[in-house]
Motif scaffolding. Structure first.
Motif, PDB file in Angstrom:
ATOM      1  N   ALA A 104      12.098  10.635  48.477  1.00 26.35           N
ATOM      2  CA  ALA A 104      11.193   9.615  47.922  1.00 26.35           C
ATOM      3  C   ALA A 104       9.861   9.615  48.666  1.00 26.35           C
ATOM      4  N   LEU A 105       9.914   9.724  49.973  1.00 26.51           N
ATOM      5  CA  LEU A 105       8.669   9.726  50.758  1.00 26.51           C
ATOM      6  C   LEU A 105       7.842  10.953  50.431  1.00 26.51           C
ATOM      7  N   ALA A 106       8.531  12.078  50.248  1.00 27.80           N
ATOM      8  CA  ALA A 106       7.796  13.311  49.905  1.00 27.80           C
ATOM      9  C   ALA A 106       7.175  13.198  48.515  1.00 27.80           C
ATOM     10  N   GLN A 107       7.925  12.600  47.582  1.00 28.18           N
ATOM     11  CA  GLN A 107       7.455  12.499  46.199  1.00 28.18           C
ATOM     12  C   GLN A 107       6.377  11.429  46.036  1.00 28.18           C
ATOM     13  N   ARG A 108       6.619  10.247  46.631  1.00 29.51           N
ATOM     14  CA  ARG A 108       5.743   9.105  46.317  1.00 29.51           C
ATOM     15  C   ARG A 108       5.224   8.370  47.541  1.00 29.51           C
ATOM     16  N   GLY A 109       5.642   8.780  48.703  1.00 34.93           N
ATOM     17  CA  GLY A 109       5.101   8.153  49.907  1.00 34.93           C
ATOM     18  C   GLY A 109       5.656   6.778  50.211  1.00 34.93           C
ATOM     19  N   VAL A 110       6.629   6.348  49.398  1.00 34.83           N
ATOM     20  CA  VAL A 110       7.259   5.039  49.622  1.00 34.83           C
ATOM     21  C   VAL A 110       8.696   5.115  49.125  1.00 34.83           C
ATOM     22  N   CYS A 111       9.559   4.308  49.723  1.00 34.44           N
ATOM     23  CA  CYS A 111      10.973   4.305  49.303  1.00 34.44           C
ATOM     24  C   CYS A 111      11.490   2.878  49.310  1.00 34.44           C
ATOM     25  N   ARG A 112      12.214   2.534  48.271  1.00 31.22           N
ATOM     26  CA  ARG A 112      12.841   1.214  48.184  1.00 31.22           C
ATOM     27  C   ARG A 112      14.358   1.386  48.109  1.00 31.22           C
ATOM     28  N   VAL A 113      15.033   0.747  49.046  1.00 32.71           N
ATOM     29  CA  VAL A 113      16.498   0.825  49.061  1.00 32.71           C
ATOM     30  C   VAL A 113      17.056  -0.591  49.064  1.00 32.71           C
ATOM     31  N   ALA A 114      18.259  -0.725  48.524  1.00 31.54           N
ATOM     32  CA  ALA A 114      18.977  -2.000  48.608  1.00 31.54           C
ATOM     33  C   ALA A 114      20.298  -1.742  49.315  1.00 31.54           C
ATOM     34  N   LEU A 115      20.573  -2.564  50.300  1.00 34.21           N
ATOM     35  CA  LEU A 115      21.767  -2.389  51.116  1.00 34.21           C
ATOM     36  C   LEU A 115      22.910  -3.249  50.584  1.00 34.21           C
ATOM     37  N   ALA A 162       8.269  -4.265  41.466  1.00 33.86           N
ATOM     38  CA  ALA A 162       8.202  -3.407  40.273  1.00 33.86           C
ATOM     39  C   ALA A 162       6.887  -2.638  40.276  1.00 33.86           C
ATOM     40  N   THR A 163       6.958  -1.380  39.970  1.00 30.88           N
ATOM     41  CA  THR A 163       5.714  -0.592  39.926  1.00 30.88           C
ATOM     42  C   THR A 163       5.329  -0.278  38.480  1.00 30.88           C
ATOM     43  N   ALA A 164       6.328  -0.151  37.618  1.00 31.92           N
ATOM     44  CA  ALA A 164       6.005   0.083  36.191  1.00 31.92           C
ATOM     45  C   ALA A 164       6.901  -0.850  35.401  1.00 31.92           C
ATOM     46  N   GLY A 165       6.314  -1.644  34.492  1.00 31.42           N
ATOM     47  CA  GLY A 165       7.134  -2.599  33.756  1.00 31.42           C
ATOM     48  C   GLY A 165       7.530  -3.750  34.677  1.00 31.42           C
ATOM     49  N   ASP A 166       8.596  -4.461  34.301  1.00 35.64           N
ATOM     50  CA  ASP A 166       8.934  -5.639  35.115  1.00 35.64           C
ATOM     51  C   ASP A 166      10.218  -5.442  35.916  1.00 35.64           C
ATOM     52  N   LEU A 167      10.693  -4.187  35.975  1.00 37.34           N
ATOM     53  CA  LEU A 167      11.903  -3.951  36.764  1.00 37.34           C
ATOM     54  C   LEU A 167      11.586  -3.033  37.938  1.00 37.34           C
ATOM     55  N   PRO A 168      11.962  -3.427  39.136  1.00 35.59           N
ATOM     56  CA  PRO A 168      11.801  -2.484  40.258  1.00 35.59           C
ATOM     57  C   PRO A 168      12.808  -1.348  40.110  1.00 35.59           C
ATOM     58  N   ARG A 169      12.352  -0.154  40.456  1.00 32.41           N
ATOM     59  CA  ARG A 169      13.277   0.997  40.400  1.00 32.41           C
ATOM     60  C   ARG A 169      13.602   1.386  41.832  1.00 32.41           C
ATOM     61  N   PHE A 170      14.816   1.042  42.247  1.00 28.85           N
ATOM     62  CA  PHE A 170      15.243   1.365  43.608  1.00 28.85           C
ATOM     63  C   PHE A 170      15.612   2.842  43.696  1.00 28.85           C
ATOM     64  N   ASP A 171      15.156   3.470  44.754  1.00 28.27           N
ATOM     65  CA  ASP A 171      15.521   4.875  44.963  1.00 28.27           C
ATOM     66  C   ASP A 171      17.013   4.989  45.266  1.00 28.27           C
ATOM     67  N   LEU A 172      17.526   3.972  45.953  1.00 27.08           N
ATOM     68  CA  LEU A 172      18.945   3.984  46.307  1.00 27.08           C
ATOM     69  C   LEU A 172      19.446   2.548  46.418  1.00 27.08           C
ATOM     70  N   VAL A 173      20.570   2.298  45.802  1.00 27.75           N
ATOM     71  CA  VAL A 173      21.262   1.023  45.993  1.00 27.75           C
ATOM     72  C   VAL A 173      22.662   1.335  46.514  1.00 27.75           C
ATOM     73  N   PHE A 174      22.934   0.883  47.716  1.00 25.91           N
ATOM     74  CA  PHE A 174      24.307   0.955  48.224  1.00 25.91           C
ATOM     75  C   PHE A 174      25.059  -0.254  47.676  1.00 25.91           C
ATOM     76  N   LEU A 175      26.284  -0.009  47.269  1.00 20.96           N
ATOM     77  CA  LEU A 175      27.137  -1.090  46.766  1.00 20.96           C
ATOM     78  C   LEU A 175      28.510  -0.974  47.415  1.00 20.96           C
ATOM     79  N   GLY A 176      29.250  -2.058  47.332  1.00 20.11           N
ATOM     80  CA  GLY A 176      30.660  -2.013  47.709  1.00 20.11           C
ATOM     81  C   GLY A 176      31.500  -2.235  46.461  1.00 20.11           C
ATOM     82  N   LEU A 177      32.794  -2.187  46.640  1.00 18.49           N
ATOM     83  CA  LEU A 177      33.729  -2.414  45.531  1.00 18.49           C
ATOM     84  C   LEU A 177      34.846  -3.313  46.036  1.00 18.49           C
ATOM     85  N   GLY A 178      34.995  -4.446  45.392  1.00 17.37           N
ATOM     86  CA  GLY A 178      36.095  -5.329  45.771  1.00 17.37           C
ATOM     87  C   GLY A 178      37.379  -4.897  45.075  1.00 17.37           C
TER      88      GLY A 178
END
Ligand code: 6PG
Length: 257
Positions: free
Chosen positions: A29-40, A131-147
């Motif tokens: 992401a940094l190489a492509q766009r210089g910024v990265c958004r992740v959700a933990l 959000a960078t385009a439209g009204d939804l942020p596009r996260f490069d990565l979202v980590f999730l768990g599973l109950g």
């Protein structure tokens, strides 16, 4: 959409694999766009991965620049940051306190709000601001768990939040404890470039087999929250240890692969 399953031998290997994926996504992401958004993710499983990311960065810099990385959370419990239940507190202890990420890049759910509803409203605004385009942020990565019940983030089976399409963040309540929470909703999660669910332990084996392969899904039953993860232009990976996936033999055994 192909569901990818990657199985590694142990919880420690899961932490290593998750950290490697995180670093690879961030570097790209940094190489492509210089910024990265992740959700933990919260819970207990991701801690080892966060610690591994920190140690990788401390050892080599890992080729990433923390001032260009923005960190969010998929969900949060409405507790103070120093409460042992805090997802933010866990990530701060395991990772964020060990790397030079600017405070402005850490977008925690505002649990100091008067109540969960106002916390969710403020977090919704923070997500819209990302959000960078439209009204939804596009996260490069979202980590999730599973109950074990099939929940992910704080999207619980049968909850009205599963059908939320307007809000990006909303109030949730743990079905057993009644604990108030704030969670991202499916519009945000399914807009991510990469969803990676980290799944460890034998108690997750049945639900993971159902989510990944459809095994054990009663006819006509509603989809579990984790079954509703369907990135519209991204990837969904379940990264599991062998205890969580004793039924899997190959590396890619999703129902649509
Ligand atoms: C939380 C998480 C929740 C968690 C799962 C798995 O705040 O608890 O968002 O969705 O990821 O319950 O938790 P474990 O990793 O502890 O099994």
């Amino acid at each position: 959409m192909a569901i990818r399953l990657e199985v590694v031998p142990t919880a420690a290997a899961l932490a290593d694999a998750a950290a490697a994926r995180f670093l690879a996504v961030v570097k790209d992401a940094l190489a492509q766009r210089g910024v990265c958004r992740v959700a933990l993710a919260g819970g207990s499983t991701p801690r080892g991965a966060y610690e591994r990311i920190a140690s990788e960065w401390q050892a080599s810099g890992a080729g990433i620049v923390w001032s260009r990385i923005h960190v969010y959370w998929g969900d949060e419990r409405m507790v103070a940051p120093d409460d042992p239940r805090s997802n933010y507190g866990m990530a701060r202890a395991a990772l964020l306190s060990k790397v030079p990420i600017p405070a402005d890049n850490v977008h925690a759910v505002p649990t100091d709000a008067a109540n969960a509803a106002s916390a969710a409203a403020r977090y919704d605004e923070a997500l819209r601001a990302a959000a960078t385009a439209g009204d939804l942020p596009r996260f490069d990565l979202v980590f999730l768990g599973l109950g074990a019940d099939g929940h992910t983030a704080s999207l619980f089976p049968g909850a009205p939040t599963l059908d939320e399409t307007a809000r990006l963040a909303t109030v949730a309540k743990h079905p057993d404890t009644g604990e108030p929470r704030v969670t991202m909703t499916f519009p945000v999660l399914n807009h991510a470039a990469a969803l990676i669910a980290l799944v460890s332990g034998a108690e997750k084996a049945r639900v993971l087999e159902r989510v990944v392969r459809g095994v054990g899904r009663p006819a006509g039953s509603p989809l579990l929250p984790a079954e509703r993860l369907k990135p519209n232009a991204g990837t969904l990976t379940f990264l599991a240890d062998e205890d969580a996936a004793p039924w899997a033999r190959s590396a890619n055994t999703g129902p649509n692969t």
